[in-house]
Design a protein around this motif. Structure first.
Motif, PDB file in Angstrom:
ATOM      1  N   ILE A  16      35.354  38.202 -13.813  1.00 18.30           N
ATOM      2  CA  ILE A  16      36.712  37.860 -14.249  1.00 18.30           C
ATOM      3  C   ILE A  16      37.587  39.108 -14.270  1.00 18.30           C
ATOM      4  O   ILE A  16      38.737  39.092 -13.808  1.00 18.30           O
ATOM      5  N   ALA A  17      37.047  40.204 -14.807  1.00 18.70           N
ATOM      6  CA  ALA A  17      37.808  41.457 -14.854  1.00 18.70           C
ATOM      7  C   ALA A  17      38.061  41.987 -13.444  1.00 18.70           C
ATOM      8  O   ALA A  17      39.159  42.464 -13.121  1.00 18.70           O
ATOM      9  N   GLY A  22      41.317  43.177  -8.418  1.00 16.36           N
ATOM     10  CA  GLY A  22      41.540  42.862  -7.010  1.00 16.36           C
ATOM     11  C   GLY A  22      42.977  42.529  -6.679  1.00 16.36           C
ATOM     12  O   GLY A  22      43.333  42.391  -5.497  1.00 16.36           O
ATOM     13  N   SER A  23      43.823  42.410  -7.697  1.00 17.70           N
ATOM     14  CA  SER A  23      45.235  42.107  -7.459  1.00 17.70           C
ATOM     15  C   SER A  23      45.940  43.229  -6.706  1.00 17.70           C
ATOM     16  O   SER A  23      47.072  43.039  -6.244  1.00 17.70           O
ATOM     17  N   THR A 144      31.690  42.527  -5.663  1.00 19.05           N
ATOM     18  CA  THR A 144      32.636  43.033  -4.674  1.00 19.05           C
ATOM     19  C   THR A 144      33.452  41.901  -4.063  1.00 19.05           C
ATOM     20  O   THR A 144      34.659  42.035  -3.827  1.00 19.05           O
ATOM     21  N   ALA A 145      32.791  40.767  -3.807  1.00 21.47           N
ATOM     22  CA  ALA A 145      33.482  39.616  -3.223  1.00 21.47           C
ATOM     23  C   ALA A 145      34.549  39.069  -4.164  1.00 21.47           C
ATOM     24  O   ALA A 145      35.641  38.680  -3.722  1.00 21.47           O
ATOM     25  N   VAL A 146      34.249  39.050  -5.459  1.00 21.49           N
ATOM     26  CA  VAL A 146      35.226  38.562  -6.436  1.00 21.49           C
ATOM     27  C   VAL A 146      36.439  39.485  -6.472  1.00 21.49           C
ATOM     28  O   VAL A 146      37.582  39.023  -6.629  1.00 21.49           O
ATOM     29  N   TYR A 147      36.213  40.765  -6.319  1.00 15.96           N
ATOM     30  CA  TYR A 147      37.313  41.746  -6.248  1.00 15.96           C
ATOM     31  C   TYR A 147      38.255  41.370  -5.100  1.00 15.96           C
ATOM     32  O   TYR A 147      39.473  41.353  -5.255  1.00 15.96           O
ATOM     33  N   GLY A 148      37.670  41.039  -3.942  1.00 16.85           N
ATOM     34  CA  GLY A 148      38.480  40.620  -2.806  1.00 16.85           C
ATOM     35  C   GLY A 148      39.095  39.250  -2.998  1.00 16.85           C
ATOM     36  O   GLY A 148      40.159  38.946  -2.462  1.00 16.85           O
TER      37      GLY A 148
END
Length: 269
Positions: A16-17, A22-23, A144-148
């Motif tokens: 979530i963080a 990733g914004s 890493t994928a969630v960041y993207g």
């Protein structure tokens, strides 16, 4: 709750963080509206190209705290590091809403936000991988994928906010929301004990191989292979970052897409 179970909660709040961090990939959406906003203030035409230095600096200083953040994370624990990084990233976004020049944005978004982003991103992945020694590759890929994924979920939301309010107000709203989410996530974080082993998992016996040599960081820097890998990664990263930072402006000004359609371009990229 024992750590074997709690590690899944830590993974969820970390994702979530990381979604908030990733914004940064949505910069081109902010840049298009901010260029118009600053042009009105200054009375001179500014384009997204004039604001590209802000995105460049944010991505340039991020690795400073990303690399050093590993040491701080080990020493002080992820709770403190994520807390501080959440305040820095959210604060950087919030005060960017008061920007009246490119220099202001460089300090707020580029330096304050960029340093906070690097610190938080590095600490989150570092912590999650330590809690999952049995699934290091999978967990590293997920975080890493969630960041993207932030660039997929957030662009339409930001466009709606910009259209309903304005870019300055949107920066402030997003900054407050990100601060609350990331700082809130930090209270669920926990420092992973040294040599942590999840319940029911036995570390595999690694057979010695005369062709394999573990290296410390100094030995890594002395290896020619490291520099070949670095060049390859740099080429890929430079081209990707260069396009992402200008994608919205290209879609709107060159192709003639609407703001909403341009946000979809960011998501697809």
């Amino acid at each position: 709750m024992n750590l074997t179970k709690k590690r899944w909660l830590i993974l969820i709040v970390s994702c979530i963080a990381n979604l908030c961090f990733g914004s940064i990939y949505t910069w081109s959406i902010f840049a298009s509206s901010m260029a118009e906003h600053l042009s009105a203030i200054k009375g001179t035409l500014l384009t997204t190209a004039d604001l590209a230095i802000v995105y460049t600096i944010a991505n340039s200083v991020g690795p400073i705290t990303m690399i050093s953040g590993g040491w701080f994370n080990d020493k002080f624990g992820s709770k403190s590091i994520i807390f501080i990084s959440g305040i820095m990233w959210g604060l950087g976004m919030f005060i960017s809403g008061f920007a009246n020049s490119v220099t202001f944005l460089i300090i707020s978004y580029g330096l304050i936000g960029g340093l906070g982003l690097g610190m938080g991103y590095g600490a989150l992945i570092n912590t999650c991988q330590k809690f999952f020694p049995d699934k290091r590759g999978l967990i590293g890929g997920i975080t890493t994928a969630v960041y993207g994924l932030g660039s997929v979920i957030l662009p339409p939301i930001i466009i709606v906010l910009v259209n309903k309010f304005d870019v300055s107000t949107t920066f402030k709203i997003v900054g407050i929301v990100f601060t609350v989410i990331i700082v809130g996530s930090s209270f669920f974080m926990e420092k992973c004990p040294d040599n942590f082993v999840p319940d029911g998992w036995t570390p595999p016996n690694i057979k010695s191989n005369n062709n394999t040599t573990n290296k410390n960081w100094k030995e890594m820097l002395s290896s020619p292979i490291f520099y070949i890998m670095l060049i390859l990664l740099t080429c890929g990263a430079f081209s990707g970052m260069m396009i992402i930072s200008q994608a919205s402006a290209v879609a709107r000004n060159m192709v003639g897409m609407s703001a909403i359609a341009a946000s979809s371009v960011i998501s697809v990229l």
